[in-house]
Design a protein around this motif. Structure first.
Motif, PDB file in Angstrom:
ATOM      1  N   VAL A  99       0.851  -1.187   0.000  1.00  0.00           N
ATOM      2  CA  VAL A  99       0.000   0.000   0.000  1.00  0.00           C
ATOM      3  C   VAL A  99       0.884   1.233   0.000  1.00  0.00           C
ATOM      4  N   ARG A 100       0.640   2.181  -0.907  1.00  0.00           N
ATOM      5  CA  ARG A 100       1.435   3.397  -1.000  1.00  0.00           C
ATOM      6  C   ARG A 100       0.655   4.565  -0.408  1.00  0.00           C
ATOM      7  N   SER A 113      -7.933  -4.735  -7.497  1.00  0.00           N
ATOM      8  CA  SER A 113      -7.081  -3.988  -6.567  1.00  0.00           C
ATOM      9  C   SER A 113      -7.464  -2.520  -6.582  1.00  0.00           C
ATOM     10  N   PRO A 114      -7.572  -1.889  -5.415  1.00  0.00           N
ATOM     11  CA  PRO A 114      -7.870  -0.441  -5.404  1.00  0.00           C
ATOM     12  C   PRO A 114      -6.725   0.391  -5.970  1.00  0.00           C
ATOM     13  N   LEU A 115      -5.486  -0.169  -5.976  1.00  0.00           N
ATOM     14  CA  LEU A 115      -4.372   0.569  -6.565  1.00  0.00           C
ATOM     15  C   LEU A 115      -4.532   0.741  -8.071  1.00  0.00           C
ATOM     16  N   LEU A 143      -8.538   7.836  -7.003  1.00  0.00           N
ATOM     17  CA  LEU A 143      -8.749   7.914  -5.557  1.00  0.00           C
ATOM     18  C   LEU A 143      -7.935   9.043  -4.944  1.00  0.00           C
ATOM     19  N   ALA A 144      -6.687   9.216  -5.414  1.00  0.00           N
ATOM     20  CA  ALA A 144      -5.861  10.294  -4.873  1.00  0.00           C
ATOM     21  C   ALA A 144      -6.458  11.659  -5.200  1.00  0.00           C
ATOM     22  N   SER A 160     -13.471  -3.894   2.018  1.00  0.00           N
ATOM     23  CA  SER A 160     -12.433  -4.019   3.043  1.00  0.00           C
ATOM     24  C   SER A 160     -11.042  -3.821   2.438  1.00  0.00           C
ATOM     25  N   ASN A 161     -10.846  -4.267   1.199  1.00  0.00           N
ATOM     26  CA  ASN A 161      -9.559  -4.053   0.543  1.00  0.00           C
ATOM     27  C   ASN A 161      -9.317  -2.566   0.294  1.00  0.00           C
ATOM     28  N   LEU A 162     -10.367  -1.849  -0.081  1.00  0.00           N
ATOM     29  CA  LEU A 162     -10.240  -0.406  -0.259  1.00  0.00           C
ATOM     30  C   LEU A 162      -9.961   0.289   1.067  1.00  0.00           C
ATOM     31  N   GLU A 163     -10.611  -0.163   2.126  1.00  0.00           N
ATOM     32  CA  GLU A 163     -10.427   0.475   3.432  1.00  0.00           C
ATOM     33  C   GLU A 163      -8.996   0.316   3.937  1.00  0.00           C
TER      34      GLU A 163
END
Length: 541
Positions: free
Chosen positions: A255-256, A334-336, A342-343, A370-373
């Motif tokens: 996670v970045r 993946s949320p990435l 998102l940023a 939950s993965n996004l959280e």
């Protein structure tokens, strides 16, 4: 005559005959006594008003179904002062009114439903010669286990939450720690419901809970007379998380965070150093394995000397150079994959998880919330750490390597070893601990604090806790100081956890059992059925 008595369904019944029907079912003919007793006045009556037959299912014989044809009378009550005119024969020892099974069979049905469930219980009952549907089994279970909980005999209760659906809906479980049994299952996790439950039971003296502030508030408002006890396992777990955070020099692996330009440059340089160190360690491992192989050693002998698995050694030696670990390509799970969007939303002030989940869902996101959280949690933590005051300087040392394998020791492994006593360490783990102590003064300091904290938890005396907190703050380690500040906010419950023998371990075990039952019923059980299966059978607690 003794044979006929064995076939009798119960007392107060005259056996008339036994017959085998269709070579499968036994049919027992029986009749009630020729005298009736009025349930109101108790007068005996021989004046029959009518009669009817009841067909009951009884326990099987050698796997064959047994059915009872029971002839019951309806009597007239001739007593002048009695208001009841007619009444029917009642045989509570045999069967309750309107029941289609005898009491002894209904007990078996309830037991099978409580232990096995509906559909598996139906299969088992058919095989045992007692054909009953799954709906009947569950209905019998709910009838036998009403949610009637006595309110004056619970002294020590453990409270914990469990998930109906992960990260979406939660419930609450109440465990009597003295009797080692569940006393109630609430279908929600809220201060109001837990407070109302505790307020109805003024005899509660001790409330054991985890570090959740929700249950702490509920215990303060619902049971002010009770002593709150923080769970010792969660205390040690929170300390381990603090140590892991302190030892994590290079940030999260997957996670970045969103950082400022200077912080991004610093993070990139640290990542570059970590990547180069990791590549160098892999090259050294590759050279070592190649040298051992050139000496003529077999894969098994190399595995014994180095500690690697034989399959890993074969993968290393089949290539001419160390293989680089390529990062997997991002995909819509993946949320990435939607990091840029998102940023941008985050910088514009849209920081509510469910809103962002809805937005990227419309853009093709197929992962879970939950993965996004988890990604948003890192962003929030970084934002909380950024303030007007400069952050305290941290002792950033070179990563420590495992003396046996040459790999860098991760922060997760270092935190787990930091809280483990010396007597429980294996030889390899002891070597890692010694290497960490020599290579990191921060680890040596935190291990000393962790061993002291474990000793305080087992000493049954909380006198040394305040001194430990002062020494932990004096280290000026950011994560440890944050842990001690949270510890001080809940200091009374922590001291009770040291002095009292109670903990929330029983509640955790009951939650594991609840999860097993919920999954065995494919998640389709409601609160009533879940409570009936979790509470003791035929309870009247």
């Amino acid at each position: 005559m003794r044979t006929k008595l064995k076939w009798s369904p119960g007392p107060g019944v005259k056996l008339l005959g036994i017959a085998l029907q269709d070579a499968k079912n036994w049919v027992i003919s029986a009749a009630a006594k020729p005298v009736g007793i009025c349930p109101d006045c108790g007068a005996r009556s021989r004046h029959r008003h009518g009669w009817h037959n009841r067909r009951l299912q009884d326990l099987p014989v050698q796997g064959q179904v047994v059915k009872i044809n029971l002839a019951l009378n309806r009597w007239q009550c001739r007593h002048r002062k009695c208001g009841r005119r007619t009444f029917t024969d009642r045989l509570p020892e045999i069967a309750s009114p309107y029941m289609r099974r005898t009491e002894r069979m209904a007990e078996i049905v309830g037991l099978i439903g409580h232990r096995v469930g509906g559909r598996p219980g139906e299969y088992l009952m058919h095989r045992l010669g007692m054909p009953v549907s799954d709906d009947t089994i569950l209905r019998q279970l709910k009838r036998d286990n009403p949610a009637s909980i006595q309110k004056d005999n619970i002294r020590v209760v453990g409270i914990d939450d469990w998930s109906w659906r992960h990260s979406s809906r939660y419930g609450t479980i109440m465990v009597d720690l003295e009797r080692h049994s569940v006393v109630d299952v609430l279908d929600d996790r809220s201060v109001e419901s837990a407070k109302a439950w505790l307020r109805e039971r003024p005899t509660i003296e001790v409330v054991s809970r985890d570090r959740c502030g929700l249950y702490a508030q509920a215990a303060r408002e619902g049971a002010p007379q009770a002593r709150q006890v923080a769970d010792r396992f969660h205390l040690v777990q929170n300390l381990r998380e603090a140590i892991k955070e302190q030892m994590s020099v290079y940030g999260h692996a997957h996670v970045r965070p969103i950082l400022s330009e200077d912080a991004i440059a610093s993070a990139r340089s640290q990542q570059r150093r970590a990547r180069l160190a990791h590549r160098q360690s892999r090259q050294e491992i590759f050279d070592t394995l190649q040298a051992l192989r050139q000496q003529g050693l077999t894969y098994s002998e190399i595995a014994r000397r180095t500690g690697y698995e034989r399959r890993s050694i074969a993968n290393w030696l089949t290539s001419n150079a160390p293989r680089d670990r390529n990062r997997a390509a991002l995909n819509p799970t993946s949320p990435l994959y939607f990091e840029a969007f998102l940023a941008e939303c985050w910088k514009n002030g849209n920081r509510v998880g469910r809103h962002l989940f809805y937005d990227i869902k419309n853009r093709g996101y197929t992962g879970s919330r939950s993965n996004l959280e988890r990604l948003l949690k890192v962003w929030r933590e970084v934002e909380n750490l950024q303030s007007d005051e400069p952050p305290p300087d941290m002792d950033v040392s070179e990563p420590v390597r495992d003396p046996n394998t040459g790999h860098m020791i991760s922060s997760v492994v270092a935190a787990a070893l930091c809280i483990k006593p010396r007597g429980l360490l294996s030889d390899r783990q002891a070597g890692k601990v010694n290497a960490l102590k020599q290579g990191s003064t921060v680890f040596a300091t935190m291990r000393g604090l962790a061993m002291r904290f474990n000793g305080i938890l087992r000493s049954r005396s909380s006198e040394a806790l305040d001194e430990w907190i002062d020494d932990a703050i004096a280290t000026e380690l950011t994560a440890i100081m944050r842990f001690t500040s949270v510890l001080r906010r809940d200091i009374d419950a922590v001291k009770n956890a040291i002095e009292l023998p109670w903990s929330n371990g029983q509640a955790e075990g009951q939650i594991n059992r609840l999860k097993m039952l919920k999954r065995a019923m494919y998640g389709r059980a409601g609160p009533e059925l879940m409570s009936a299966r979790m509470l003791p059978l035929n309870h009247r607690i």
